[in-house]
Design an enzyme around this catalytic site. Structure first.
Site, PDB file in Angstrom:
ATOM      1  N   ASN A   7       0.703  -1.207   0.200  1.00 54.81           N
ATOM      2  CA  ASN A   7       0.068   0.019  -0.143  1.00 54.81           C
ATOM      3  C   ASN A   7       0.819   1.136  -0.047  1.00 54.81           C
ATOM      4  O   ASN A   7       1.598   1.607   0.794  1.00 54.81           O
ATOM      5  CB  ASN A   7      -0.837   0.162   1.355  1.00 54.81           C
ATOM      6  N   LYS A  14       3.599   0.677   2.897  1.00 59.36           N
ATOM      7  CA  LYS A  14       3.070  -0.341   3.934  1.00 59.36           C
ATOM      8  C   LYS A  14       3.077  -1.506   3.281  1.00 59.36           C
ATOM      9  O   LYS A  14       2.761  -1.719   1.762  1.00 59.36           O
ATOM     10  CB  LYS A  14       1.870   0.032   4.540  1.00 59.36           C
ATOM     11  N   ARG A  88      -2.512  -2.123  -3.648  1.00 58.74           N
ATOM     12  CA  ARG A  88      -3.632  -1.413  -3.379  1.00 58.74           C
ATOM     13  C   ARG A  88      -3.506  -0.086  -4.345  1.00 58.74           C
ATOM     14  O   ARG A  88      -2.660   0.609  -3.983  1.00 58.74           O
ATOM     15  CB  ARG A  88      -3.798  -0.910  -1.900  1.00 58.74           C
ATOM     16  N   HIS A 177     -13.150   1.418  -0.100  1.00 54.22           N
ATOM     17  CA  HIS A 177     -13.218   0.505   0.817  1.00 54.22           C
ATOM     18  C   HIS A 177     -13.658  -0.777   0.280  1.00 54.22           C
ATOM     19  O   HIS A 177     -14.141  -1.637   1.178  1.00 54.22           O
ATOM     20  CB  HIS A 177     -13.812   0.669   2.060  1.00 54.22           C
ATOM     21  N   ASN A 208     -11.330   5.612  11.257  1.00 54.19           N
ATOM     22  CA  ASN A 208     -11.218   7.069  10.792  1.00 54.19           C
ATOM     23  C   ASN A 208     -11.873   7.522   9.893  1.00 54.19           C
ATOM     24  O   ASN A 208     -12.910   8.424   9.725  1.00 54.19           O
ATOM     25  CB  ASN A 208      -9.684   7.431  10.919  1.00 54.19           C
ATOM     26  N   GLY A 209     -11.963   6.904   8.803  1.00 52.30           N
ATOM     27  CA  GLY A 209     -12.666   7.082   7.277  1.00 52.30           C
ATOM     28  C   GLY A 209     -13.686   6.086   7.400  1.00 52.30           C
ATOM     29  O   GLY A 209     -13.443   4.925   8.051  1.00 52.30           O
ATOM     30  N   ARG A 238     -14.525  13.875   8.860  1.00 56.91           N
ATOM     31  CA  ARG A 238     -15.158  14.385   7.459  1.00 56.91           C
ATOM     32  C   ARG A 238     -16.728  14.440   8.007  1.00 56.91           C
ATOM     33  O   ARG A 238     -17.061  13.620   8.861  1.00 56.91           O
ATOM     34  CB  ARG A 238     -15.073  13.309   6.657  1.00 56.91           C
ATOM     35  N   GLY A 328     -11.402   0.063  12.590  1.00 60.84           N
ATOM     36  CA  GLY A 328     -10.608   0.434  13.927  1.00 60.84           C
ATOM     37  C   GLY A 328     -11.878   0.520  15.099  1.00 60.84           C
ATOM     38  O   GLY A 328     -11.827  -0.133  16.113  1.00 60.84           O
ATOM     39  N   ILE A 329     -12.917   1.229  14.639  1.00 59.81           N
ATOM     40  CA  ILE A 329     -13.886   1.374  15.590  1.00 59.81           C
ATOM     41  C   ILE A 329     -14.736   0.114  15.693  1.00 59.81           C
ATOM     42  O   ILE A 329     -15.345  -0.441  16.782  1.00 59.81           O
ATOM     43  CB  ILE A 329     -14.723   2.923  15.298  1.00 59.81           C
ATOM     44  N   GLU A 381      -7.577  -6.321   4.414  1.00 61.08           N
ATOM     45  CA  GLU A 381      -7.292  -5.943   3.116  1.00 61.08           C
ATOM     46  C   GLU A 381      -5.903  -6.697   2.424  1.00 61.08           C
ATOM     47  O   GLU A 381      -6.115  -6.830   1.284  1.00 61.08           O
ATOM     48  CB  GLU A 381      -7.249  -4.589   2.956  1.00 61.08           C
TER      49      GLU A 381
HETATM   50  P1  ADP Z   1      -8.298   4.539   9.294  1.00 60.74           P
HETATM   51  O1  ADP Z   1      -9.568   4.821   8.397  1.00 60.74           O
HETATM   52  O2  ADP Z   1      -7.320   5.573   9.465  1.00 60.74           O
HETATM   53  O3  ADP Z   1      -7.789   3.162   8.610  1.00 60.74           O
HETATM   54  P2  ADP Z   1      -8.772   2.952  11.668  1.00 60.74           P
HETATM   55  O4  ADP Z   1      -9.563   1.699  10.857  1.00 60.74           O
HETATM   56  O5  ADP Z   1      -7.060   2.581  12.090  1.00 60.74           O
HETATM   57  O6  ADP Z   1      -8.754   4.220  10.764  1.00 60.74           O
HETATM   58  O7  ADP Z   1      -9.885   3.536  13.035  1.00 60.74           O
HETATM   59  C1  ADP Z   1      -9.323   4.492  13.869  1.00 60.74           C
HETATM   60  C2  ADP Z   1     -10.501   4.577  14.783  1.00 60.74           C
HETATM   61  O8  ADP Z   1     -10.330   3.447  15.602  1.00 60.74           O
HETATM   62  C3  ADP Z   1     -10.047   5.685  15.869  1.00 60.74           C
HETATM   63  O9  ADP Z   1     -11.203   6.547  15.941  1.00 60.74           O
HETATM   64  C4  ADP Z   1      -9.725   4.745  17.004  1.00 60.74           C
HETATM   65  O10 ADP Z   1     -10.276   5.777  18.288  1.00 60.74           O
HETATM   66  C5  ADP Z   1     -10.478   3.776  16.862  1.00 60.74           C
HETATM   67  N1  ADP Z   1     -10.025   2.495  17.841  1.00 60.74           N
HETATM   68  C6  ADP Z   1      -8.871   1.994  17.465  1.00 60.74           C
HETATM   69  N2  ADP Z   1      -8.582   1.075  18.572  1.00 60.74           N
HETATM   70  C7  ADP Z   1      -9.692   1.272  19.598  1.00 60.74           C
HETATM   71  C8  ADP Z   1     -10.031   0.660  20.661  1.00 60.74           C
HETATM   72  N3  ADP Z   1      -9.168  -0.085  21.257  1.00 60.74           N
HETATM   73  N4  ADP Z   1     -11.169   1.203  21.126  1.00 60.74           N
HETATM   74  C9  ADP Z   1     -11.963   2.092  20.717  1.00 60.74           C
HETATM   75  N5  ADP Z   1     -11.579   2.717  19.466  1.00 60.74           N
HETATM   76  C10 ADP Z   1     -10.824   2.175  18.846  1.00 60.74           C
END
Ligand code: ADP
Length: 394
Positions: A7, A14, A88, A177, A208-209, A238, A328-329, A381
Protein backbone atom coordinates in the site's frame (compact mmCIF):
# COMPACT_ATOMS: atom_id res chain seq x y z
CA UNK A 1 5.06 -19.14 -2.55
CA UNK A 2 5.51 -15.60 -1.25
CA UNK A 3 3.33 -12.68 -2.26
CA UNK A 4 3.83 -9.08 -1.16
CA UNK A 5 0.78 -6.90 -0.46
CA UNK A 6 1.74 -3.26 -0.86
CA UNK A 7 0.00 0.00 0.00
CA UNK A 8 2.02 2.96 -1.30
CA UNK A 9 1.04 6.42 -0.09
CA UNK A 10 2.57 9.74 -1.08
CA UNK A 11 5.21 9.55 1.69
CA UNK A 12 4.82 6.01 2.99
CA UNK A 13 4.98 2.40 1.89
CA UNK A 14 3.15 -0.24 3.94
CA UNK A 15 3.66 -3.89 3.18
CA UNK A 16 2.87 -7.42 4.25
CA UNK A 17 4.77 -10.52 3.21
CA UNK A 18 2.33 -13.43 2.94
CA UNK A 19 2.89 -17.12 2.35
CA UNK A 20 0.23 -18.30 -0.05
CA UNK A 21 -2.06 -20.08 -0.48
CA UNK A 22 -2.16 -20.70 3.29
CA UNK A 23 -2.36 -16.92 3.93
CA UNK A 24 0.29 -16.95 6.69
CA UNK A 25 1.73 -13.56 7.62
CA UNK A 26 5.52 -13.84 7.36
CA UNK A 27 6.49 -10.20 7.95
CA UNK A 28 5.02 -6.72 7.78
CA UNK A 29 6.11 -3.15 8.13
CA UNK A 30 6.13 0.37 6.90
CA UNK A 31 8.54 2.89 5.47
CA UNK A 32 7.53 6.37 6.64
CA UNK A 33 8.42 9.93 5.69
CA UNK A 34 9.71 9.01 2.22
CA UNK A 35 11.22 12.14 0.63
CA UNK A 36 11.28 13.94 4.00
CA UNK A 37 13.73 14.30 6.90
CA UNK A 38 13.86 11.54 9.54
CA UNK A 39 12.57 8.86 7.22
CA UNK A 40 12.55 5.43 8.80
CA UNK A 41 11.71 1.82 8.14
CA UNK A 42 9.99 -0.58 10.54
CA UNK A 43 10.01 -4.33 10.02
CA UNK A 44 8.00 -6.82 12.10
CA UNK A 45 8.58 -10.57 11.96
CA UNK A 46 8.73 -13.53 14.36
CA UNK A 47 7.45 -11.39 17.23
CA UNK A 48 10.27 -8.86 16.76
CA UNK A 49 10.08 -5.23 15.68
CA UNK A 50 13.14 -3.54 14.18
CA UNK A 51 13.36 0.12 13.20
CA UNK A 52 16.00 1.43 10.81
CA UNK A 53 16.77 5.14 10.44
CA UNK A 54 17.80 5.71 6.84
CA UNK A 55 17.32 8.35 4.18
CA UNK A 56 14.63 7.33 1.66
CA UNK A 57 14.55 10.07 -1.01
CA UNK A 58 11.99 8.17 -3.14
CA UNK A 59 9.86 5.00 -3.12
CA UNK A 60 12.62 3.24 -5.08
CA UNK A 61 15.07 3.39 -2.16
CA UNK A 62 12.32 2.20 0.20
CA UNK A 63 11.57 -0.82 -2.00
CA UNK A 64 15.26 -1.68 -2.44
CA UNK A 65 15.77 -1.46 1.34
CA UNK A 66 12.73 -3.62 2.04
CA UNK A 67 13.84 -6.38 -0.35
CA UNK A 68 17.41 -6.36 0.98
CA UNK A 69 16.14 -6.49 4.59
CA UNK A 70 13.93 -9.50 3.84
CA UNK A 71 17.01 -11.46 2.74
CA UNK A 72 19.53 -9.96 5.24
CA UNK A 73 17.23 -10.76 8.17
CA UNK A 74 16.80 -14.31 6.78
CA UNK A 75 13.04 -13.80 6.51
CA UNK A 76 13.24 -15.07 2.91
CA UNK A 77 15.98 -17.41 1.59
CA UNK A 78 16.21 -15.29 -1.58
CA UNK A 79 14.08 -12.89 -3.59
CA UNK A 80 13.32 -15.72 -6.05
CA UNK A 81 10.56 -16.99 -3.73
CA UNK A 82 8.54 -13.79 -4.36
CA UNK A 83 6.09 -14.81 -7.06
CA UNK A 84 3.88 -11.74 -7.17
CA UNK A 85 3.31 -8.24 -5.81
CA UNK A 86 -0.23 -6.97 -5.22
CA UNK A 87 -0.78 -3.23 -4.95
CA UNK A 88 -3.65 -1.39 -3.36
CA UNK A 89 -4.79 1.23 -5.88
CA UNK A 90 -7.38 3.67 -4.61
CA UNK A 91 -9.24 4.60 -7.79
CA UNK A 92 -10.01 2.43 -10.78
CA UNK A 93 -12.77 4.65 -12.17
CA UNK A 94 -15.13 2.70 -14.40
CA UNK A 95 -12.28 0.97 -16.20
CA UNK A 96 -11.72 -1.71 -13.55
CA UNK A 97 -14.47 -3.97 -12.27
CA UNK A 98 -11.97 -6.41 -10.78
CA UNK A 99 -8.31 -6.59 -9.85
CA UNK A 100 -6.00 -6.79 -12.84
CA UNK A 101 -2.48 -7.92 -13.80
CA UNK A 102 -0.45 -4.76 -14.40
CA UNK A 103 0.96 -3.94 -17.82
CA UNK A 104 1.68 -0.66 -19.59
CA UNK A 105 -1.97 -0.16 -20.61
CA UNK A 106 -3.13 -0.68 -17.00
CA UNK A 107 -0.64 1.92 -15.74
CA UNK A 108 -1.93 4.40 -18.32
CA UNK A 109 -5.52 3.69 -17.22
CA UNK A 110 -4.60 4.22 -13.53
CA UNK A 111 -2.96 7.50 -14.49
CA UNK A 112 -6.06 8.45 -16.52
CA UNK A 113 -8.23 8.48 -13.39
CA UNK A 114 -5.66 10.31 -11.26
CA UNK A 115 -7.76 13.47 -11.36
CA UNK A 116 -10.42 11.53 -9.41
CA UNK A 117 -7.91 10.60 -6.65
CA UNK A 118 -5.06 13.11 -6.93
CA UNK A 119 -3.57 12.31 -3.52
CA UNK A 120 -3.59 8.55 -3.99
CA UNK A 121 -3.30 7.21 -7.55
CA UNK A 122 0.02 8.94 -8.39
CA UNK A 123 1.51 7.54 -5.16
CA UNK A 124 0.17 4.06 -5.96
CA UNK A 125 1.83 4.30 -9.40
CA UNK A 126 5.16 5.27 -7.80
CA UNK A 127 4.97 2.09 -5.72
CA UNK A 128 4.24 -0.03 -8.79
CA UNK A 129 7.15 1.43 -10.76
CA UNK A 130 9.57 1.01 -7.86
CA UNK A 131 8.74 -2.72 -7.64
CA UNK A 132 8.95 -3.12 -11.44
CA UNK A 133 12.54 -1.88 -11.29
CA UNK A 134 13.48 -3.86 -8.18
CA UNK A 135 11.86 -7.17 -9.21
CA UNK A 136 11.88 -7.27 -13.02
CA UNK A 137 9.81 -10.14 -14.39
CA UNK A 138 7.80 -10.67 -11.19
CA UNK A 139 4.10 -10.19 -12.01
CA UNK A 140 2.32 -7.30 -10.33
CA UNK A 141 -1.40 -6.93 -9.72
CA UNK A 142 -3.53 -3.84 -9.00
CA UNK A 143 -6.38 -4.24 -6.49
CA UNK A 144 -8.74 -1.26 -6.57
CA UNK A 145 -10.74 0.21 -3.66
CA UNK A 146 -13.49 1.06 -6.15
CA UNK A 147 -13.71 -2.22 -8.12
CA UNK A 148 -16.02 -4.13 -5.75
CA UNK A 149 -18.66 -1.39 -6.09
CA UNK A 150 -18.79 -1.57 -9.89
CA UNK A 151 -21.75 -3.96 -9.54
CA UNK A 152 -24.02 -1.17 -8.22
CA UNK A 153 -27.09 -0.63 -10.41
CA UNK A 154 -27.19 2.63 -12.33
CA UNK A 155 -29.90 4.16 -10.13
CA UNK A 156 -27.58 3.64 -7.15
CA UNK A 157 -24.44 5.10 -8.67
CA UNK A 158 -25.88 7.99 -10.68
CA UNK A 159 -26.48 11.34 -9.01
CA UNK A 160 -29.55 13.29 -10.12
CA UNK A 161 -27.30 15.96 -11.63
CA UNK A 162 -27.08 16.97 -15.32
CA UNK A 163 -26.35 13.78 -17.25
CA UNK A 164 -23.56 15.50 -19.14
CA UNK A 165 -21.54 15.80 -15.88
CA UNK A 166 -21.34 12.03 -15.93
CA UNK A 167 -20.50 11.85 -19.65
CA UNK A 168 -17.97 14.66 -19.68
CA UNK A 169 -16.43 14.49 -16.21
CA UNK A 170 -17.28 11.00 -14.86
CA UNK A 171 -19.32 12.41 -11.97
CA UNK A 172 -21.00 9.43 -10.27
CA UNK A 173 -20.81 7.42 -7.06
CA UNK A 174 -17.73 5.15 -7.05
CA UNK A 175 -17.55 4.06 -3.41
CA UNK A 176 -14.36 3.12 -1.54
CA UNK A 177 -13.06 0.52 0.97
CA UNK A 178 -14.19 -2.08 -1.61
CA UNK A 179 -11.43 -4.56 -0.74
CA UNK A 180 -12.52 -4.45 2.92
CA UNK A 181 -16.23 -4.79 2.11
CA UNK A 182 -15.48 -7.75 -0.15
CA UNK A 183 -13.28 -9.52 2.41
CA UNK A 184 -15.71 -8.98 5.29
CA UNK A 185 -18.82 -10.03 3.34
CA UNK A 186 -17.11 -13.21 2.10
CA UNK A 187 -15.86 -14.05 5.58
CA UNK A 188 -19.34 -13.41 7.02
CA UNK A 189 -20.91 -16.03 4.73
CA UNK A 190 -18.14 -18.48 5.67
CA UNK A 191 -18.72 -17.93 9.40
CA UNK A 192 -22.50 -18.26 9.02
CA UNK A 193 -22.07 -21.32 6.81
CA UNK A 194 -24.44 -19.90 4.20
CA UNK A 195 -23.79 -19.72 0.43
CA UNK A 196 -22.38 -16.30 -0.51
CA UNK A 197 -24.85 -16.14 -3.43
CA UNK A 198 -27.83 -16.06 -1.08
CA UNK A 199 -26.40 -14.08 1.86
CA UNK A 200 -27.47 -10.47 2.44
CA UNK A 201 -24.93 -8.50 4.47
CA UNK A 202 -24.55 -4.89 5.54
CA UNK A 203 -20.87 -4.16 6.24
CA UNK A 204 -20.16 -1.23 8.57
CA UNK A 205 -16.50 -0.28 8.00
CA UNK A 206 -16.09 2.29 10.77
CA UNK A 207 -12.57 3.61 11.25
CA UNK A 208 -11.23 7.10 10.96
CA UNK A 209 -12.66 6.98 7.45
CA UNK A 210 -15.95 5.09 7.39
CA UNK A 211 -18.24 3.58 4.79
CA UNK A 212 -21.17 1.19 4.76
CA UNK A 213 -22.00 -1.31 2.03
CA UNK A 214 -25.06 -3.37 1.13
CA UNK A 215 -23.76 -6.70 -0.19
CA UNK A 216 -26.43 -8.88 -1.79
CA UNK A 217 -25.23 -12.33 -2.86
CA UNK A 218 -21.58 -11.27 -2.74
CA UNK A 219 -22.17 -8.14 -4.84
CA UNK A 220 -22.11 -4.51 -3.72
CA UNK A 221 -25.47 -2.99 -4.58
CA UNK A 222 -24.97 0.31 -2.75
CA UNK A 223 -22.42 2.05 -0.57
CA UNK A 224 -22.28 5.24 1.46
CA UNK A 225 -19.16 6.95 0.11
CA UNK A 226 -19.64 8.60 -3.24
CA UNK A 227 -17.72 10.46 -5.92
CA UNK A 228 -15.15 11.02 -3.17
CA UNK A 229 -14.61 9.56 0.32
CA UNK A 230 -16.27 12.66 1.83
CA UNK A 231 -19.82 11.33 1.36
CA UNK A 232 -21.85 9.03 3.59
CA UNK A 233 -21.79 8.86 7.38
CA UNK A 234 -19.97 11.30 9.65
CA UNK A 235 -16.33 10.22 10.26
CA UNK A 236 -13.28 11.21 12.34
CA UNK A 237 -12.82 14.55 10.57
CA UNK A 238 -15.22 14.31 7.59
CA UNK A 239 -18.79 15.54 7.62
CA UNK A 240 -20.37 12.82 5.50
CA UNK A 241 -23.58 13.85 3.71
CA UNK A 242 -24.66 17.48 4.01
CA UNK A 243 -26.79 19.82 1.93
CA UNK A 244 -24.27 21.00 -0.73
CA UNK A 245 -25.76 24.52 -0.65
CA UNK A 246 -24.06 25.00 2.75
CA UNK A 247 -20.70 25.19 0.95
CA UNK A 248 -21.50 28.34 -1.01
CA UNK A 249 -23.36 29.84 1.98
CA UNK A 250 -20.29 29.57 4.27
CA UNK A 251 -17.97 30.72 1.45
CA UNK A 252 -20.07 33.89 1.10
CA UNK A 253 -20.49 34.53 4.82
CA UNK A 254 -16.77 34.18 5.55
CA UNK A 255 -15.45 35.45 2.21
CA UNK A 256 -13.62 32.20 1.61
CA UNK A 257 -13.00 29.98 -1.38
CA UNK A 258 -15.01 26.83 -2.03
CA UNK A 259 -11.75 24.84 -1.65
CA UNK A 260 -11.23 26.21 1.83
CA UNK A 261 -14.78 25.34 2.93
CA UNK A 262 -14.34 21.86 1.48
CA UNK A 263 -11.12 21.50 3.47
CA UNK A 264 -13.23 22.16 6.60
CA UNK A 265 -15.65 19.41 5.54
CA UNK A 266 -12.74 17.00 5.06
CA UNK A 267 -10.51 17.93 7.98
CA UNK A 268 -12.48 19.88 10.60
CA UNK A 269 -15.86 18.14 10.64
CA UNK A 270 -17.30 14.81 11.80
CA UNK A 271 -16.29 13.77 15.33
CA UNK A 272 -13.73 16.58 15.54
CA UNK A 273 -15.97 19.33 14.21
CA UNK A 274 -19.06 18.58 16.26
CA UNK A 275 -17.24 17.79 19.51
CA UNK A 276 -14.36 20.29 19.45
CA UNK A 277 -12.57 17.54 21.37
CA UNK A 278 -10.94 15.01 19.04
CA UNK A 279 -11.25 12.96 15.88
CA UNK A 280 -10.47 9.80 17.85
CA UNK A 281 -13.36 7.73 19.12
CA UNK A 282 -11.59 6.82 22.38
CA UNK A 283 -11.12 10.50 23.32
CA UNK A 284 -14.73 11.20 22.40
CA UNK A 285 -16.15 8.45 24.59
CA UNK A 286 -13.92 9.55 27.49
CA UNK A 287 -15.19 13.15 27.15
CA UNK A 288 -18.79 12.03 26.74
CA UNK A 289 -18.54 9.86 29.87
CA UNK A 290 -17.42 12.98 31.77
CA UNK A 291 -20.56 14.82 30.62
CA UNK A 292 -19.26 16.68 27.54
CA UNK A 293 -22.49 17.24 25.57
CA UNK A 294 -20.86 18.06 22.25
CA UNK A 295 -18.79 14.87 22.39
CA UNK A 296 -21.98 12.95 23.13
CA UNK A 297 -23.71 14.65 20.19
CA UNK A 298 -20.87 13.75 17.80
CA UNK A 299 -21.22 10.10 18.82
CA UNK A 300 -25.03 10.14 18.54
CA UNK A 301 -24.98 11.89 15.16
CA UNK A 302 -22.77 9.19 13.66
CA UNK A 303 -24.89 6.41 15.14
CA UNK A 304 -28.05 7.96 13.68
CA UNK A 305 -26.46 8.25 10.24
CA UNK A 306 -25.33 4.61 10.39
CA UNK A 307 -28.82 3.43 11.31
CA UNK A 308 -30.44 5.59 8.59
CA UNK A 309 -28.25 3.86 6.00
CA UNK A 310 -28.96 0.43 7.47
CA UNK A 311 -32.70 1.13 7.11
CA UNK A 312 -32.27 2.09 3.47
CA UNK A 313 -30.11 -0.95 2.71
CA UNK A 314 -32.51 -3.43 4.35
CA UNK A 315 -35.22 -2.20 1.98
CA UNK A 316 -32.85 -2.11 -1.02
CA UNK A 317 -31.96 -5.78 -0.45
CA UNK A 318 -35.44 -6.79 0.69
CA UNK A 319 -33.96 -8.18 3.90
CA UNK A 320 -30.68 -8.71 5.70
CA UNK A 321 -29.00 -11.73 7.30
CA UNK A 322 -26.07 -10.04 9.04
CA UNK A 323 -24.96 -6.56 10.05
CA UNK A 324 -21.20 -6.67 10.46
CA UNK A 325 -18.87 -4.26 12.27
CA UNK A 326 -15.28 -3.84 11.07
CA UNK A 327 -12.23 -1.44 11.04
CA UNK A 328 -10.73 0.45 14.02
CA UNK A 329 -13.97 1.46 15.71
CA UNK A 330 -16.17 -1.37 14.45
CA UNK A 331 -13.70 -3.98 15.70
CA UNK A 332 -12.71 -2.34 18.98
CA UNK A 333 -15.48 -0.14 20.36
CA UNK A 334 -18.26 -2.14 22.09
CA UNK A 335 -19.92 1.13 23.17
CA UNK A 336 -20.35 2.30 19.56
CA UNK A 337 -21.70 -1.10 18.52
CA UNK A 338 -24.18 -1.10 21.41
CA UNK A 339 -25.40 2.39 20.50
CA UNK A 340 -26.08 1.38 16.89
CA UNK A 341 -27.67 -1.94 17.89
CA UNK A 342 -30.04 -0.21 20.32
CA UNK A 343 -31.75 1.41 17.32
CA UNK A 344 -32.16 -1.84 15.36
CA UNK A 345 -34.78 -3.58 17.51
CA UNK A 346 -37.37 -3.39 14.73
CA UNK A 347 -35.22 -5.80 12.69
CA UNK A 348 -35.69 -8.50 15.33
CA UNK A 349 -32.19 -8.35 16.72
CA UNK A 350 -30.66 -7.46 20.04
CA UNK A 351 -27.04 -7.22 21.10
CA UNK A 352 -25.69 -9.60 23.76
CA UNK A 353 -23.92 -7.36 26.28
CA UNK A 354 -21.36 -10.00 27.18
CA UNK A 355 -20.54 -11.20 23.66
CA UNK A 356 -20.23 -7.56 22.57
CA UNK A 357 -17.15 -7.07 24.78
CA UNK A 358 -15.01 -8.72 22.09
CA UNK A 359 -12.21 -6.63 20.50
CA UNK A 360 -10.46 -7.39 17.24
CA UNK A 361 -11.85 -10.92 16.96
CA UNK A 362 -14.48 -12.62 14.84
CA UNK A 363 -17.70 -13.03 16.82
CA UNK A 364 -21.47 -13.15 16.58
CA UNK A 365 -22.57 -10.56 19.14
CA UNK A 366 -26.37 -10.70 18.83
CA UNK A 367 -28.44 -12.71 21.29
CA UNK A 368 -29.04 -16.37 20.42
CA UNK A 369 -32.00 -16.81 18.09
CA UNK A 370 -31.86 -13.27 16.62
CA UNK A 371 -33.25 -13.32 13.08
CA UNK A 372 -30.63 -10.78 11.97
CA UNK A 373 -27.13 -11.55 13.20
CA UNK A 374 -24.92 -8.76 14.54
CA UNK A 375 -21.26 -9.62 14.03
CA UNK A 376 -17.67 -8.43 14.36
CA UNK A 377 -15.33 -9.47 11.54
CA UNK A 378 -11.86 -7.84 11.55
CA UNK A 379 -11.02 -6.66 8.07
CA UNK A 380 -7.94 -7.91 6.23
CA UNK A 381 -7.35 -6.00 3.04
CA UNK A 382 -3.85 -7.43 2.64
CA UNK A 383 -5.10 -11.02 2.52
CA UNK A 384 -7.66 -9.99 -0.09
CA UNK A 385 -4.86 -8.32 -2.13
CA UNK A 386 -2.73 -11.47 -1.85
CA UNK A 387 -5.69 -13.71 -2.84
CA UNK A 388 -6.42 -11.62 -5.93
CA UNK A 389 -2.72 -11.54 -6.82
CA UNK A 390 -2.50 -15.31 -6.57
CA UNK A 391 -5.65 -15.73 -8.69
CA UNK A 392 -4.37 -13.41 -11.41
CA UNK A 393 -0.80 -14.69 -11.65
CA UNK A 394 -2.20 -18.20 -12.12
P1 ADP B 1 -8.27 4.47 9.27
O1 ADP B 1 -9.50 4.92 8.53
O2 ADP B 1 -7.29 5.59 9.50
O3 ADP B 1 -7.66 3.20 8.74
P2 ADP B 1 -8.81 2.86 11.65
O4 ADP B 1 -9.59 1.77 11.02
O5 ADP B 1 -7.42 2.56 12.10
O6 ADP B 1 -8.81 4.16 10.75
O7 ADP B 1 -9.67 3.39 12.91
C1 ADP B 1 -9.24 4.43 13.73
C2 ADP B 1 -10.30 4.62 14.82
O8 ADP B 1 -10.41 3.40 15.57
C3 ADP B 1 -10.00 5.73 15.82
O9 ADP B 1 -11.14 6.55 16.01
C4 ADP B 1 -9.70 4.95 17.10
O10 ADP B 1 -10.13 5.65 18.24
C5 ADP B 1 -10.52 3.71 16.93
N1 ADP B 1 -9.98 2.65 17.79
C6 ADP B 1 -8.84 1.96 17.61
N2 ADP B 1 -8.62 1.12 18.66
C7 ADP B 1 -9.65 1.30 19.51
C8 ADP B 1 -10.01 0.74 20.77
N3 ADP B 1 -9.26 -0.20 21.37
N4 ADP B 1 -11.16 1.16 21.35
C9 ADP B 1 -11.94 2.08 20.75
N5 ADP B 1 -11.65 2.65 19.56
C10 ADP B 1 -10.53 2.27 18.95
Amino acid sequence: MIILAVNAGSSSLKFQVLKMPDETLVASGVCERIGLDDSNFTLKYDGQKKTFENPFPTHKEAVDFLLKALVDEAILPSLDVIKGVGHRVVHGGEAFKDSVAIDQAVKVAIDDVSDLAPLHNPANLMGIEAFEKALPGVPQVAVFDTAFHQTMPKEAYMYATPYEWYEKYRVRKYGFHGTSHKYVSQRTAEILGTPLESTKTIVLHIGNGASLCAVDGGKSIDTSMGFTPLAGISMGTRSGDIDPAIIEYIAMKENRSIQSVLADLNKRSGYLGLSDVSSDSRDLWAASDKGNEKAHLAILKQAKMIVDYIGAYVLAMNGVDAIVFTAGIGENAPETRALVAKRLGFLGTEIDGKKNQVRGEEAIISKDGASVKLMVVPTNEEVMIARDTLRLIG
